[in-house]
Design a protein around this motif. Structure first.
Motif, PDB file in Angstrom:
ATOM      1  N   ALA A 127      14.492  -2.229  14.377  1.00 38.03           N
ATOM      2  CA  ALA A 127      13.428  -2.034  13.403  1.00 38.03           C
ATOM      3  C   ALA A 127      12.094  -1.929  14.131  1.00 38.03           C
ATOM      4  O   ALA A 127      11.769  -2.782  14.964  1.00 38.03           O
ATOM      5  N   LEU A 128      11.327  -0.907  13.807  1.00 35.66           N
ATOM      6  CA  LEU A 128      10.023  -0.673  14.412  1.00 35.66           C
ATOM      7  C   LEU A 128       8.952  -0.881  13.353  1.00 35.66           C
ATOM      8  O   LEU A 128       8.942  -0.199  12.326  1.00 35.66           O
ATOM      9  N   GLU A 129       8.072  -1.845  13.587  1.00 34.92           N
ATOM     10  CA  GLU A 129       6.928  -2.032  12.693  1.00 34.92           C
ATOM     11  C   GLU A 129       5.706  -1.426  13.365  1.00 34.92           C
ATOM     12  O   GLU A 129       5.335  -1.822  14.469  1.00 34.92           O
ATOM     13  N   ILE A 130       5.089  -0.446  12.710  1.00 31.96           N
ATOM     14  CA  ILE A 130       3.897   0.170  13.265  1.00 31.96           C
ATOM     15  C   ILE A 130       2.672  -0.368  12.548  1.00 31.96           C
ATOM     16  O   ILE A 130       2.724  -0.725  11.372  1.00 31.96           O
ATOM     17  N   ALA A 131       1.572  -0.474  13.301  1.00 33.76           N
ATOM     18  CA  ALA A 131       0.343  -1.088  12.787  1.00 33.76           C
ATOM     19  C   ALA A 131       0.643  -2.498  12.277  1.00 33.76           C
ATOM     20  O   ALA A 131       0.355  -2.844  11.133  1.00 33.76           O
ATOM     21  N   SER A 132       1.205  -3.331  13.144  1.00 34.41           N
ATOM     22  CA  SER A 132       1.653  -4.663  12.739  1.00 34.41           C
ATOM     23  C   SER A 132       0.522  -5.612  12.376  1.00 34.41           C
ATOM     24  O   SER A 132       0.762  -6.632  11.736  1.00 34.41           O
ATOM     25  N   GLU A 138      10.869  -8.745  19.445  1.00 32.36           N
ATOM     26  CA  GLU A 138      10.441  -8.368  20.781  1.00 32.36           C
ATOM     27  C   GLU A 138       8.926  -8.592  20.936  1.00 32.36           C
ATOM     28  O   GLU A 138       8.190  -8.621  19.944  1.00 32.36           O
ATOM     29  N   PRO A 139       8.421  -8.747  22.144  1.00 34.38           N
ATOM     30  CA  PRO A 139       6.976  -8.830  22.354  1.00 34.38           C
ATOM     31  C   PRO A 139       6.288  -7.555  21.851  1.00 34.38           C
ATOM     32  O   PRO A 139       6.860  -6.462  21.951  1.00 34.38           O
ATOM     33  N   PRO A 140       5.093  -7.674  21.306  1.00 33.84           N
ATOM     34  CA  PRO A 140       4.411  -6.486  20.774  1.00 33.84           C
ATOM     35  C   PRO A 140       4.041  -5.503  21.875  1.00 33.84           C
ATOM     36  O   PRO A 140       3.791  -5.887  23.016  1.00 33.84           O
ATOM     37  N   LEU A 191      18.755  -7.111  12.692  1.00 39.45           N
ATOM     38  CA  LEU A 191      17.831  -6.121  13.246  1.00 39.45           C
ATOM     39  C   LEU A 191      17.009  -6.746  14.363  1.00 39.45           C
ATOM     40  O   LEU A 191      16.560  -7.888  14.247  1.00 39.45           O
ATOM     41  N   VAL A 192      16.800  -5.999  15.416  1.00 34.78           N
ATOM     42  CA  VAL A 192      15.875  -6.400  16.471  1.00 34.78           C
ATOM     43  C   VAL A 192      14.532  -5.761  16.137  1.00 34.78           C
ATOM     44  O   VAL A 192      14.404  -4.538  16.073  1.00 34.78           O
TER      45      VAL A 192
END
Length: 221
Positions: free
Chosen positions: A50-55, A99-101, A71-72
């Protein structure tokens, strides 16, 4: 409309939006993350990336990860102070699947090739703050970074048929456009059409609290 400022009681270590350990806090994120977690859990794959953009501050991903342990989660943000806040939140509320940002400007072209593939991509409260061209780039890159059967999800305030649907939304959109005439609310159908042109299949929009929407699309297998 976007989430109104909350009534907040005393919070140990919290002062003016920042904790003593470097965590930043966004009241809107604290209010909407339970609803977003429930909605994302409903559409997310059982496992994958899973990719979070503009976290932003990092207060979303620390809630999402424990709820979707298969999910990672990869949080991202272009701002160093936001990435530092995300790191601090992960340290304060750790989960083994975060994961680290990393640095990522969601409105810059080309990031799909370096930050994909992902099975789920999530974005909150950004499109109304950027230009139409930047929003189009963001949505197109999201499509490019998805795996087959992957899902993209965007949360925020949107126009319906070119119109705002509440006085609060109208006022907020007007404030944005007064300062930046090339920015403001995007129409939900424009988002759906942009995704369709990029090869995604839009799902039915999901109503969310505060008159917001969660727009979802999936990539064909």
């Amino acid at each position: 409309m976007t989430d109104a400022p909350p009534k907040r009681g005393p919070d140990k270590g919290y002062a003016g939006g920042e904790y003593s350990d470097g965590r930043l806090s966004a009241p809107a994120a604290l209010r909407n993350r339970a609803h977003l977690t429930a909605a994302l859990t409903d559409i997310a794959p059982a496992k994958g990336r899973a990719l979070e953009i503009a976290s932003g501050t990092g207060e979303h991903v620390i809630c999402f990860a424990p709820a979707m342990p298969g999910l990672v989660w990869q949080p991202t943000d272009p701002a160093p102070d936001r990435r530092a806040s995300i790191t601090a939140w992960i340290k304060a509320e750790p989960a083994p699947n975060i994961e680290p940002p990393v640095a990522l400007d969601a409105c810059a072209p080309g990031w799909a090739a370096t930050h994909g593939p992902a099975d789920l991509i999530f974005l909150a409260n950004l499109l109304h703050l950027v230009t139409e061209q930047e929003a189009q780039t963001c949505l197109t890159e999201m499509a490019g970074a998805l795996t087959p059967n992957g899902r993209a999800a965007v949360y925020g305030p949107f126009l319906r048929n070119g119109e705002t649907t509440s006085e609060g939304d109208a006022a907020f959109d007007a404030r944005i456009r007064a300062e930046h005439p090339d920015r403001g609310y995007k129409d939900l159908q424009w988002v759906r059409d942009t995704w369709a042109k990029a090869g995604l299949i839009p799902d039915t929009p999901r109503p969310m609290p505060a008159n917001n929407l969660l727009l979802v699309a999936h990539k064909p297998a």
